[in-house]
Write a protein that holds these residues in place. Sequence first.
Motif, PDB file in Angstrom:
ATOM      1  N   SER A 130      39.604  32.783  32.723  1.00  0.00           N
ATOM      2  CA  SER A 130      40.189  33.088  34.020  1.00  0.00           C
ATOM      3  C   SER A 130      39.442  34.280  34.597  1.00  0.00           C
ATOM      4  CB  SER A 130      41.676  33.404  33.859  1.00  0.00           C
ATOM      5  OG  SER A 130      42.295  33.589  35.116  1.00  0.00           O
ATOM      6  N   ALA A 131      39.280  34.293  35.929  1.00  0.00           N
ATOM      7  CA  ALA A 131      38.521  35.380  36.548  1.00  0.00           C
ATOM      8  C   ALA A 131      39.077  35.708  37.927  1.00  0.00           C
ATOM      9  CB  ALA A 131      37.052  34.995  36.671  1.00  0.00           C
ATOM     10  N   ILE A 132      38.932  36.978  38.286  1.00  0.00           N
ATOM     11  CA  ILE A 132      39.100  37.392  39.671  1.00  0.00           C
ATOM     12  C   ILE A 132      37.709  37.731  40.204  1.00  0.00           C
ATOM     13  CG2 ILE A 132      41.471  38.216  39.411  1.00  0.00           C
ATOM     14  CD1 ILE A 132      40.337  41.074  39.185  1.00  0.00           C
ATOM     15  N   TYR A 133      37.484  37.495  41.499  1.00  0.00           N
ATOM     16  CA  TYR A 133      36.160  37.754  42.057  1.00  0.00           C
ATOM     17  C   TYR A 133      36.284  38.103  43.538  1.00  0.00           C
ATOM     18  CZ  TYR A 133      36.248  32.914  43.868  1.00  0.00           C
ATOM     19  OH  TYR A 133      36.564  31.753  44.524  1.00  0.00           O
ATOM     20  N   ASN A 134      35.167  38.574  44.097  1.00  0.00           N
ATOM     21  CA  ASN A 134      35.094  38.992  45.504  1.00  0.00           C
ATOM     22  C   ASN A 134      35.975  40.202  45.815  1.00  0.00           C
ATOM     23  OD1 ASN A 134      33.207  37.158  46.228  1.00  0.00           O
ATOM     24  ND2 ASN A 134      34.494  35.957  47.609  1.00  0.00           N
ATOM     25  N   PHE A 135      36.296  41.019  44.799  1.00  0.00           N
ATOM     26  CA  PHE A 135      37.155  42.174  45.054  1.00  0.00           C
ATOM     27  C   PHE A 135      36.365  43.405  45.485  1.00  0.00           C
ATOM     28  CE2 PHE A 135      36.396  41.931  40.444  1.00  0.00           C
ATOM     29  CZ  PHE A 135      35.751  43.138  40.220  1.00  0.00           C
ATOM     30  N   SER A 136      35.017  43.316  45.475  1.00  0.00           N
ATOM     31  CA  SER A 136      34.195  44.444  45.905  1.00  0.00           C
ATOM     32  C   SER A 136      33.547  44.107  47.245  1.00  0.00           C
ATOM     33  CB  SER A 136      33.118  44.730  44.852  1.00  0.00           C
ATOM     34  OG  SER A 136      32.190  45.671  45.319  1.00  0.00           O
ATOM     35  N   THR A 137      33.572  45.072  48.165  1.00  0.00           N
ATOM     36  CA  THR A 137      32.943  44.883  49.471  1.00  0.00           C
ATOM     37  C   THR A 137      31.883  45.953  49.684  1.00  0.00           C
ATOM     38  OG1 THR A 137      34.510  46.291  50.657  1.00  0.00           O
ATOM     39  CG2 THR A 137      35.127  43.973  50.353  1.00  0.00           C
ATOM     40  N   ALA A 138      31.232  45.913  50.844  1.00  0.00           N
ATOM     41  CA  ALA A 138      30.174  46.890  51.132  1.00  0.00           C
ATOM     42  C   ALA A 138      30.718  48.311  51.178  1.00  0.00           C
ATOM     43  CB  ALA A 138      29.492  46.547  52.452  1.00  0.00           C
ATOM     44  N   THR A 139      31.982  48.463  51.473  1.00  0.00           N
ATOM     45  CA  THR A 139      32.538  49.814  51.621  1.00  0.00           C
ATOM     46  C   THR A 139      33.590  50.148  50.576  1.00  0.00           C
ATOM     47  OG1 THR A 139      34.185  48.966  53.181  1.00  0.00           O
ATOM     48  CG2 THR A 139      32.122  49.843  54.093  1.00  0.00           C
ATOM     49  N   LYS A 140      34.102  49.151  49.840  1.00  0.00           N
ATOM     50  CA  LYS A 140      35.174  49.390  48.886  1.00  0.00           C
ATOM     51  C   LYS A 140      34.817  48.809  47.519  1.00  0.00           C
ATOM     52  CE  LYS A 140      38.996  49.289  52.246  1.00  0.00           C
ATOM     53  NZ  LYS A 140      40.286  48.623  52.568  1.00  0.00           N
ATOM     54  N   ALA A 141      35.128  49.592  46.473  1.00  0.00           N
ATOM     55  CA  ALA A 141      34.927  49.082  45.122  1.00  0.00           C
ATOM     56  C   ALA A 141      35.983  48.034  44.788  1.00  0.00           C
ATOM     57  CB  ALA A 141      34.983  50.220  44.107  1.00  0.00           C
ATOM     58  N   TYR A 142      37.170  48.147  45.436  1.00  0.00           N
ATOM     59  CA  TYR A 142      38.228  47.179  45.179  1.00  0.00           C
ATOM     60  C   TYR A 142      39.017  46.959  46.457  1.00  0.00           C
ATOM     61  CZ  TYR A 142      42.311  44.895  43.177  1.00  0.00           C
ATOM     62  OH  TYR A 142      43.307  43.991  42.895  1.00  0.00           O
ATOM     63  N   ASP A 143      39.043  45.707  46.905  1.00  0.00           N
ATOM     64  CA  ASP A 143      39.776  45.354  48.125  1.00  0.00           C
ATOM     65  C   ASP A 143      40.654  44.149  47.790  1.00  0.00           C
ATOM     66  OD1 ASP A 143      40.721  44.552  50.575  1.00  0.00           O
ATOM     67  OD2 ASP A 143      38.817  44.811  51.620  1.00  0.00           O
ATOM     68  N   GLN A 144      41.933  44.386  47.585  1.00  0.00           N
ATOM     69  CA  GLN A 144      42.839  43.333  47.160  1.00  0.00           C
ATOM     70  C   GLN A 144      42.936  42.206  48.184  1.00  0.00           C
ATOM     71  OE1 GLN A 144      46.656  44.773  45.975  1.00  0.00           O
ATOM     72  NE2 GLN A 144      47.452  42.778  45.364  1.00  0.00           N
ATOM     73  N   GLY A 145      42.713  42.527  49.421  1.00  0.00           N
ATOM     74  CA  GLY A 145      42.799  41.500  50.454  1.00  0.00           C
ATOM     75  C   GLY A 145      41.697  40.465  50.366  1.00  0.00           C
ATOM     76  N   GLN A 146      40.577  40.808  49.737  1.00  0.00           N
ATOM     77  CA  GLN A 146      39.464  39.876  49.606  1.00  0.00           C
ATOM     78  C   GLN A 146      39.465  39.135  48.261  1.00  0.00           C
ATOM     79  OE1 GLN A 146      37.239  39.348  52.117  1.00  0.00           O
ATOM     80  NE2 GLN A 146      38.575  40.701  53.294  1.00  0.00           N
ATOM     81  N   LEU A 147      40.296  39.560  47.338  1.00  0.00           N
ATOM     82  CA  LEU A 147      40.273  39.056  45.963  1.00  0.00           C
ATOM     83  C   LEU A 147      40.611  37.569  45.895  1.00  0.00           C
ATOM     84  CD1 LEU A 147      41.719  40.848  42.872  1.00  0.00           C
ATOM     85  CD2 LEU A 147      42.538  38.558  43.418  1.00  0.00           C
TER      86      LEU A 147
END
Length: 751
Positions: A692-709
Amino acid sequence: MGIKILLRKNLSILICLAILTPITLFAQRPKVGLVLSGGGAKGISHIGILQAIDSAGLKIDYLTGTSMGSIIGGLYAIGYSGKQIEKISDGLDWDAILSNNPNYADISIDEKDEYGKYSIELGIKKFKPQIGTGLIESEELWLTLNELFLPVYNIKDFSKFNIPFKCIATDLSDGKAVVLSKGEIVTAVRSSMAIPSVFTAIDYDSTKLVDGGIIRNFPVTDIKKMGADIVIGVNLFTGLPDISKLNNMLDVFYQITQYRDAEDLVKEKKLCNLIIEPPVGKYSAGSFGASDSIMLIGKEIGELYYPYFKHLADSLNKLYPIEYSPDGRLPKTERIVIDKIDLDGIKNTSMSLLLDKIEIKEGKSYSAAQINKGFRKAYSSRYYDNVYYELKPTSDGHAKLVCKVKESLLTQVKLGLSYHSYSGAAILANVTVRNLLLDKSRTMFKVALGEYLRFLVEHKQAFGPKANNYINLSFKGENLPLNIYNKAEKTNQYKVKFTEFDLNYSRVFGTDWSLSAGLNHQRLVFDPEVADNFKVKGNENNYYTYLRSESKTINRRLFPTSGYEFLAEAGIVFNRKAQIIAYDKVGNSIDTSELVDGKPAFYRFRLNFSRYHSINSKFVFLYNLQAGVTLNSQGFVFDNYYLGGVQQLSDRQMAFVGLNEGQITTSSSFSGLVGLQYKVVGNLFVTGKFNSAIYNFSTATKAYDQGQLKWINGISLGLGYNLGVLPMEFTAMYSPEIGALYSHVKIGFLF
């Protein structure tokens, strides 16, 4: 039960014969001799008979043996009891002993990258392949024997053992028997079991020795010459086995060695007072996997002959009283002070390299296990076909260590086959040259010739007082494709040419952990072969500086049953230059180089940890944790991590069952996997996995963005066969989020 019924019918006759033995005719106590024949794995049954002799209190005065009988007989002769020998046998790794290969866990981490990845490895001398006198050098056999026989390191006359002992080998030059009674006991028993063309022949004076079973597998004549009056013989050869029972190389060659011995056996058996023939006919010389069953047969036979042993012991002790105990006969030698170190066989490699690896110092005290650890480390450097030792006594508790070295040829050619569902079929070829430029170096060129070309040119230079510092210089290239998916649908396929020039410094700690710091230059050229609505082509150049920690303790590369693999890396990608052209579906183009060219540096981190726990002899529990994160990235597809696939093929791929290679490209991912590996029989395995994996939680400005996860799961069921020269894995896998069932095939080895 059948064994007991068969032998009980004749047991009363045997006891009557023992009672009638004319012991009283001897002016002094009669000497009892024990003869142990060869028989490969069947020789394990000797141990149960020795235990019965011990239980009866019967003192053995002389002992001879051939092949496996020489090893077990030699151990008994120097003072090990039958129970102690059983414990030794139970603790042996027969797969390691009967192979050329060290345990993968013992291989130094700087050599693990290329170890066990090819079907064929040949030394090259003057542009010609070299083939030895046997297929198996068996480093582990030498070291195991060295450790077991350490208590008599200072006894070079076998008649001075607790039980006078001789073993039989065959002179390869004239085919005559050689009776070994002096010198190095380890060399003697190793010579006695050197089955021709299986184990390498052993140098002896001006000739070479091989298995004594060719000439005299049942050496009764020799024990009579030693002075035995009463001879007990344990014979494992009852005739040539049916050709249908020859299941492996060891069986075939053992059959060949028995042709002449079949004639000699009739004469030798007539000289015995008692012949014991354990019913091990259904087993072969190579049946080490059935050692428990063979041991049990030996114990049952020992129990049935116990009355004979007991009667003989009581009769002798009544007429010729002595004090005797089978226990406490082994000399107490646990540590040796090494006064001096000599090297025998060093020609092309440096003496300092070997001394750096064994880490043994003159004037210090060592146990056999400590000495063996150093020699395993030296062997795992891959500079030697064989490296073991002899101990020459200098004074009580002291010895000179003589390192016996057989160097590997400095040039090695390696070949293998590869088929992978993603990368297709390929021939793997490797040329490795040691000490090409400087001492303690490895220069290598390897290539995968197939649908997709991959190559690596590397020079690795060791330095420092322990040869555990390395400068590594490499250039690699590959043109593996990159597939772009929309869930189960493949929308784009990029043809990617990737090259990397890398320079790094590594420090190795022990054999299984390294720390590295490096800098590389990477170049990508990409061009879509298949595109849906939008495609991008162009090239990118960047620099990458990194720190890396890596550790591996797994016991084998494929289907491990214990140990772990760990890799952690953090780095900075900087000074990026690019030329990128984007095309829409009607062919309009726009220069999009500014998406990457001259952009600020971004940061990359990856982690991979796998652990294997044996539950029992059949089941292995495994788990894996992976993480990959890019920070301050512009989201360019070639900067991402690629999620999917059963095995990892490239640095930025994160294996994930349920998905095809690169089915998800993402700036960040964290995954966990659990699995259960089941050994069906032999080297056939079934493995089930869930991840099981979570992905796409890092953005250009944030190390962790729950809205993108996002979240993804996958399961797989695989069937694997570790065929050695051509391992195979077949896997079916499924991800409920993708909704597609995929199959995966790997045959042979990975680049």
